[in-house]
Write a protein that holds these residues in place. Structure first.
Motif, PDB file in Angstrom:
ATOM      1  N   TYR A  78     -20.644  60.903  70.171  1.00 12.47           N
ATOM      2  CA  TYR A  78     -19.646  61.972  70.144  1.00 12.47           C
ATOM      3  C   TYR A  78     -18.744  61.857  71.359  1.00 12.47           C
ATOM      4  O   TYR A  78     -19.212  61.746  72.495  1.00 12.47           O
ATOM      5  CB  TYR A  78     -20.334  63.338  70.137  1.00 12.47           C
ATOM      6  CG  TYR A  78     -19.370  64.508  70.211  1.00 12.47           C
ATOM      7  CD1 TYR A  78     -18.707  64.955  69.070  1.00 12.47           C
ATOM      8  CD2 TYR A  78     -19.124  65.158  71.423  1.00 12.47           C
ATOM      9  CE1 TYR A  78     -17.830  66.026  69.132  1.00 12.47           C
ATOM     10  CE2 TYR A  78     -18.239  66.224  71.492  1.00 12.47           C
ATOM     11  CZ  TYR A  78     -17.595  66.656  70.335  1.00 12.47           C
ATOM     12  OH  TYR A  78     -16.716  67.710  70.421  1.00 12.47           O
ATOM     13  N   VAL A  79     -17.433  61.864  71.115  1.00 15.73           N
ATOM     14  CA  VAL A  79     -16.456  61.778  72.205  1.00 15.73           C
ATOM     15  C   VAL A  79     -15.413  62.872  72.019  1.00 15.73           C
ATOM     16  O   VAL A  79     -15.223  63.386  70.916  1.00 15.73           O
ATOM     17  CB  VAL A  79     -15.772  60.390  72.254  1.00 15.73           C
ATOM     18  CG1 VAL A  79     -16.780  59.304  72.585  1.00 15.73           C
ATOM     19  CG2 VAL A  79     -15.048  60.087  70.945  1.00 15.73           C
ATOM     20  N   ARG A  80     -14.711  63.185  73.111  1.00 19.41           N
ATOM     21  CA  ARG A  80     -13.707  64.250  73.048  1.00 19.41           C
ATOM     22  C   ARG A  80     -12.679  64.040  74.152  1.00 19.41           C
ATOM     23  O   ARG A  80     -12.933  63.369  75.150  1.00 19.41           O
ATOM     24  CB  ARG A  80     -14.359  65.618  73.235  1.00 19.41           C
ATOM     25  CG  ARG A  80     -15.274  65.691  74.429  1.00 19.41           C
ATOM     26  CD  ARG A  80     -15.863  67.063  74.621  1.00 19.41           C
ATOM     27  NE  ARG A  80     -14.904  67.974  75.222  1.00 19.41           N
ATOM     28  CZ  ARG A  80     -15.109  69.271  75.408  1.00 19.41           C
ATOM     29  NH1 ARG A  80     -16.244  69.803  75.013  1.00 19.41           N
ATOM     30  NH2 ARG A  80     -14.210  70.030  75.970  1.00 19.41           N
ATOM     31  N   SER A  81     -11.514  64.636  73.937  1.00 23.82           N
ATOM     32  CA  SER A  81     -10.464  64.599  74.953  1.00 23.82           C
ATOM     33  C   SER A  81      -9.745  65.940  74.955  1.00 23.82           C
ATOM     34  O   SER A  81      -9.145  66.329  73.943  1.00 23.82           O
ATOM     35  CB  SER A  81      -9.461  63.474  74.666  1.00 23.82           C
ATOM     36  OG  SER A  81      -8.295  63.623  75.472  1.00 23.82           O
TER      37      SER A  81
ATOM     38  N   LYS B 105     -16.679  61.214  66.399  1.00 26.20           N
ATOM     39  CA  LYS B 105     -17.706  60.219  66.698  1.00 26.20           C
ATOM     40  C   LYS B 105     -17.136  58.808  66.601  1.00 26.20           C
ATOM     41  O   LYS B 105     -16.333  58.503  65.725  1.00 26.20           O
ATOM     42  CB  LYS B 105     -18.886  60.348  65.729  1.00 26.20           C
ATOM     43  CG  LYS B 105     -19.755  61.576  65.972  1.00 26.20           C
ATOM     44  CD  LYS B 105     -20.977  61.557  65.083  1.00 26.20           C
ATOM     45  CE  LYS B 105     -21.901  62.729  65.402  1.00 26.20           C
ATOM     46  NZ  LYS B 105     -23.148  62.696  64.581  1.00 26.20           N
ATOM     47  N   CYS B 106     -17.580  57.974  67.520  1.00 23.92           N
ATOM     48  CA  CYS B 106     -17.277  56.542  67.455  1.00 23.92           C
ATOM     49  C   CYS B 106     -18.313  55.870  66.562  1.00 23.92           C
ATOM     50  O   CYS B 106     -19.501  56.209  66.619  1.00 23.92           O
ATOM     51  CB  CYS B 106     -17.330  55.906  68.843  1.00 23.92           C
ATOM     52  SG  CYS B 106     -16.137  56.548  70.033  1.00 23.92           S
TER      53      CYS B 106
ATOM     54  N   GLN C 149     -10.145  56.702  70.354  1.00 22.29           N
ATOM     55  CA  GLN C 149     -11.530  56.719  70.804  1.00 22.29           C
ATOM     56  C   GLN C 149     -11.618  56.265  72.257  1.00 22.29           C
ATOM     57  O   GLN C 149     -12.357  56.854  73.063  1.00 22.29           O
ATOM     58  CB  GLN C 149     -12.380  55.805  69.910  1.00 22.29           C
ATOM     59  CG  GLN C 149     -12.507  56.281  68.471  1.00 22.29           C
ATOM     60  CD  GLN C 149     -13.234  55.281  67.599  1.00 22.29           C
ATOM     61  OE1 GLN C 149     -13.774  54.281  68.087  1.00 22.29           O
ATOM     62  NE2 GLN C 149     -13.261  55.524  66.296  1.00 22.29           N
TER      63      GLN C 149
ATOM     64  N   CYS D 247     -10.489  58.968  74.645  1.00 24.73           N
ATOM     65  CA  CYS D 247     -11.544  59.979  74.801  1.00 24.73           C
ATOM     66  C   CYS D 247     -12.619  59.481  75.771  1.00 24.73           C
ATOM     67  O   CYS D 247     -13.059  60.215  76.663  1.00 24.73           O
ATOM     68  CB  CYS D 247     -12.166  60.309  73.453  1.00 24.73           C
ATOM     69  SG  CYS D 247     -11.103  61.219  72.304  1.00 24.73           S
ATOM     70  N   LEU D 248     -13.048  58.232  75.589  1.00 21.16           N
ATOM     71  CA  LEU D 248     -14.066  57.652  76.466  1.00 21.16           C
ATOM     72  C   LEU D 248     -13.573  57.569  77.901  1.00 21.16           C
ATOM     73  O   LEU D 248     -14.324  57.834  78.845  1.00 21.16           O
ATOM     74  CB  LEU D 248     -14.458  56.264  75.958  1.00 21.16           C
ATOM     75  CG  LEU D 248     -15.359  56.206  74.715  1.00 21.16           C
ATOM     76  CD1 LEU D 248     -15.360  54.812  74.119  1.00 21.16           C
ATOM     77  CD2 LEU D 248     -16.777  56.648  75.063  1.00 21.16           C
TER      78      LEU D 248
ATOM     79  N   MET E  32     -13.852  60.994  79.447  1.00 18.05           N
ATOM     80  CA  MET E  32     -15.232  61.418  79.643  1.00 18.05           C
ATOM     81  C   MET E  32     -15.914  60.632  80.761  1.00 18.05           C
ATOM     82  O   MET E  32     -16.715  61.188  81.526  1.00 18.05           O
ATOM     83  CB  MET E  32     -16.017  61.247  78.337  1.00 18.05           C
ATOM     84  CG  MET E  32     -15.578  62.181  77.218  1.00 18.05           C
ATOM     85  SD  MET E  32     -16.410  61.791  75.647  1.00 18.05           S
ATOM     86  CE  MET E  32     -18.117  62.111  76.067  1.00 18.05           C
TER      87      MET E  32
END
Length: 222
Positions: free
Chosen positions: A67-70, A78-79, A125, A128-129, A132
């Protein structure tokens, strides 16, 4: 920065780049329809999103369904796969020794496309990574099921700008609950929402289409 309750689906970046109307029907109207192409794609993603499948291959840690987010983009999801490679440069990971570089990998059913819709989803993605992990990710990979091959995607400034602009437009349309008009294209035939899109009646209003349909039903025998 967006609040968490304003986040939109990360997967929508690919839908939006492919067709703004398709994105709106799925993410605003909550419409969805399966066809053979989407069914095959789902089979691939079910395996890729199996969070129980966590692998180590030498200095590589493979994580699925991450799960990733920005907050900057207002996106979350999700990736399919994130590969963490151990090296002299990178970021620390909880429970792991050393430094690790993140590389997202997205699985797609078909083959490489001329357009950037798949590349934009992968880049989203990565963004987002980066947010994070407080890092910079230079590249990722698209794995295509038809050709059984990987395509290397470089996250250059042009691709990153496309993702940021698309995220802004998605939020603007979502806030207005606006459904873009039909624009018939060759790609419509492969879209699972083609029948729901009213693409065959693009020159007519929805009201006139419904009125005619109801009239036909009224004249039909019991």
């Amino acid at each position: 920065m967006y609040d968490e309750d304003e986040f939109l689906a990360l997967s929508g970046v690919q839908h939006f780049a492919f067709c703004r109307r398709q994105w709106a029907l799925i993410h605003i109207e909550q419409e969805w329809s399966e066809n053979a192409l989407t069914a095959m794609g789902n089979v691939m993603h079910e395996k890729a999103h199996d969070e129980a499948l966590r692998e180590r291959r030498g200095d590589k840690l493979i994580v699925r369904g991450l799960y990733v987010r920005s907050a900057a983009l207002g996106l979350a999801g999700k990736c399919d796969v994130v590969e963490f490679v151990k090296g002299l440069k990178g970021q620390p990971l909880f429970g792991e020794d050393g430094l690790w570089r993140a590389c997202p990998v997205e699985y797609k059913r078909g083959r490489s496309k001329q357009g950037d819709c798949d590349r934009m989803q992968l880049c989203a993605q990565a963004l987002c990574l980066e947010e994070m992990l407080a890092c910079e990710i230079q590249e990722g990979f698209l794995f295509y099921g038809t050709t059984k091959s990987r395509e290397r995607v470089v996250f250059d400034d042009a691709l990153r700008s496309k993702v940021v602009r698309s995220a802004d437009e998605m939020h603007a349309l979502f806030a207005r609950r606006h459904i873009p008009k039909v624009k018939r294209a060759k790609t419509c035939k492969s879209c699972s929402l083609d029948a729901l899109c009213l693409s065959g009646v693009s020159e007519r209003s929805v009201a006139s289409y419904i009125a005619e349909y109801v009239g036909d039903c009224d004249e039909a025998p019991a």
